[in-house]
Design an enzyme around this catalytic site. Sequence first.
Site, PDB file in Angstrom:
ATOM      1  N   ASN A 175      69.419  95.656 -57.008  1.00 24.70           N
ATOM      2  CA  ASN A 175      70.238  94.533 -56.551  1.00 24.70           C
ATOM      3  C   ASN A 175      70.180  93.445 -57.610  1.00 24.70           C
ATOM      4  OD1 ASN A 175      71.091  95.153 -53.625  1.00 24.70           O
ATOM      5  ND2 ASN A 175      68.931  95.738 -53.738  1.00 24.70           N
ATOM      6  N   GLU A 176      71.161  93.458 -58.485  1.00 21.86           N
ATOM      7  CA  GLU A 176      71.176  92.552 -59.627  1.00 21.86           C
ATOM      8  C   GLU A 176      71.653  91.163 -59.191  1.00 21.86           C
ATOM      9  OE1 GLU A 176      69.755  93.326 -62.202  1.00 21.86           O
ATOM     10  OE2 GLU A 176      70.163  95.343 -62.906  1.00 21.86           O
ATOM     11  N   PRO A 177      71.496  90.141 -60.062  1.00 20.29           N
ATOM     12  CA  PRO A 177      71.971  88.802 -59.739  1.00 20.29           C
ATOM     13  C   PRO A 177      73.406  88.844 -59.208  1.00 20.29           C
ATOM     14  CG  PRO A 177      70.743  88.724 -61.763  1.00 20.29           C
ATOM     15  CD  PRO A 177      70.815  90.177 -61.370  1.00 20.29           C
ATOM     16  N   SER A 179      73.914  89.673 -56.035  1.00 22.08           N
ATOM     17  CA  SER A 179      73.878  90.524 -54.837  1.00 22.08           C
ATOM     18  C   SER A 179      73.844  89.665 -53.577  1.00 22.08           C
ATOM     19  CB  SER A 179      72.634  91.421 -54.850  1.00 22.08           C
ATOM     20  OG  SER A 179      72.742  92.367 -55.869  1.00 22.08           O
ATOM     21  N   THR A 194      68.554  94.617 -67.641  1.00 25.58           N
ATOM     22  CA  THR A 194      67.972  95.817 -67.021  1.00 25.58           C
ATOM     23  C   THR A 194      68.189  97.023 -67.931  1.00 25.58           C
ATOM     24  OG1 THR A 194      68.414  94.913 -64.839  1.00 25.58           O
ATOM     25  CG2 THR A 194      68.096  97.299 -64.967  1.00 25.58           C
TER      26      THR A 194
END
Length: 642
Positions: A175-177, A179, A194
């Site tokens: 869940n990347e920025p 999300s 990432t």
Amino acid sequence: MKTTKKKSKMNIGYKPAGQFEETRFEKIHNVIFKDSNEGSIRVAQEIAELIKEKQAKNETCVLGLATGSSPIKVYEELVRMHKEDGLSFSNVVTFNLDEYLPMDKDNLQSYWYFMHEHLFNHVDIPAENINIPDGKIGSEDAIEYCLGYDQKIKKFGGLDFQLLGIGRTGHIGFNEPGSHYNSGTRIITLDHITRVDAAPAFLGIGNVPRKAITMGIATVRSAKRIVLLGWGNNKASIIKETVEGRVSSEVPATYLQEHGNVTFVLDNGAGSELTRNKTPWLVESCEWTKQLTAKAVVWLCEKTNKSILSLTDKDYNNNGMSDLLTLEDSYDLNIRMFNKLQHTITGWPGGKPNADDSNRPERAEPAKKRVIIFSPHPDDDVISMGGTFDRLVEQGHDVHVAYQTSGNIAVSDSEALKFAEICNNMNPTKKSGKLIEDILDKGENAFDSVEVRELKGAIRRGESHAATRYLDLPDENVHFLDLPFYETGTIKKKNLSEDDITIMYDFINEIKPHQIYAAGDLADPHGTHKVCLDAVFESMKRLKPEPFMKDCWLWLYRGAWHEWDINDIEMAVPMSPGQVMKKRMAIFFHQSQKDGVMFQGDDAREFWMRVEERNRDTAQRYHALGLADYAAMEAFVRYKFD
Ligand code: F6R
């Protein structure tokens, strides 16, 4: 989105006396362990207790599991418990957080492969109880598949326990920025950072998939209990942001502040930026040890933009340090701190002959010392301590350099091909022909053949010799230990074994050094530098009874990425502009590591640039504290065995 803070149900087992004090800065329960080993074992125990508790009630235990470097030791301990203590996984159902997309199960980089290698192949979990997102799901089936994944978790009564790591972007799962708080399992585009972090495992960022399938934030939040693991200094700033910052989709892990039963299990490195550790005087009244006093004074200078000798009572009082002045007045304290720093500076890293050494970092005697410089890869010696190395040789010490690993994995195929073709053009042989063929035929993600690895290692040896000759070190003082733990042909290394320790032990015992320099990089618990340091520690521990060890001092330098905190430095070796240039030239000999190296990290600068900036920064920081103005400085901490 809810923003009220629920009180964390603290798990009593995680609260070793005095180790966790909730401060006004912290919004997530966290515990700091001595190292990642201790923390991992404690987490494995919690999981095992839960499994057994459920077993006793004839219930299924539903675990949410993570991959990556953080949980490896937890899985190792669970496997040990299964094999030695009879812990059964027959009632366990698992749901993994994520998988790259697209990704085949049998690809060595797949999380499917990871989980089987580290856990599932070694315990008695029924295969049908294992759930890992499918890396081959097509876009037309994805939505249904993802909904199905969440529904299946619900069907089993929800996650009893969710294990997490944290990415430097603040991601949990993938869940990347950006999300959403209520997101479910879905396909996501990976953040650049990432992908950079994953690049070494994939042998280059170009091979890292751009997408992944991940459990959502809502899925993770639905777990009854969450434990997040954080190891090493490189996680320190994201841990601080997550624990102390405001809840924000920019740092998805901050959503965990809303969960009522979460614990962050950290090591000293990962917890080092938390206010209660970094500047404890801002949190509570402190016990002013020597170390803490030095740390606070350096911090105060940087905060007020003043040199040590200009600090006033008001500066101390206004910054939570008034109680320090009850022990000593500011005039005496300032002078004491100034002298302490002054005494760390020396142009004589091997000791100054015939000089009073009571206030110097190194002993004057013996005037000519035997010195070992351990370098994890064939270039860390010149990158991290090229100036000190040069001075030691110039000042007549018997210096030996020992490259602990071959470093072969960091040579690109195109560099190797260049050398293979030169050999083949000069003198075509079966071997040179095979080398060219092996390199050209190597598929994506495939391993190098033994011969190609040999060639890559030879390239790095040649570069090392060029650099050590430039620094006037005789070839017979250059040693290539080729520790076996490194020789896997992949980024994933073996554990340190007796073979590695024996090589290190015999080498140190043969030289009987007065000084050992080693890379003190503790940031990455699974990184090569840390394994090389463990090999130094273990072999020195075993050599302790030898008489020469009474006079053997261990100095730690830091690799290309970080520098020691000023207050921790025990020896600072200044460099003139000429010495800075000489060090740069020595680094240049490591041609295969220049210009877009394979393991660059997210810093686009070449090694020599990074390290020059770092050495200059150390000198400038000393100067700002009121000490002499040098062009650059290399820094060391002395490691003392108990
Ligand atoms: C892995 C996962 C990721 C990792 C995170 C930290 O399943 O979901 O969130 O936990 O990227 O990775 P490491 O542990 O390798 O630092």
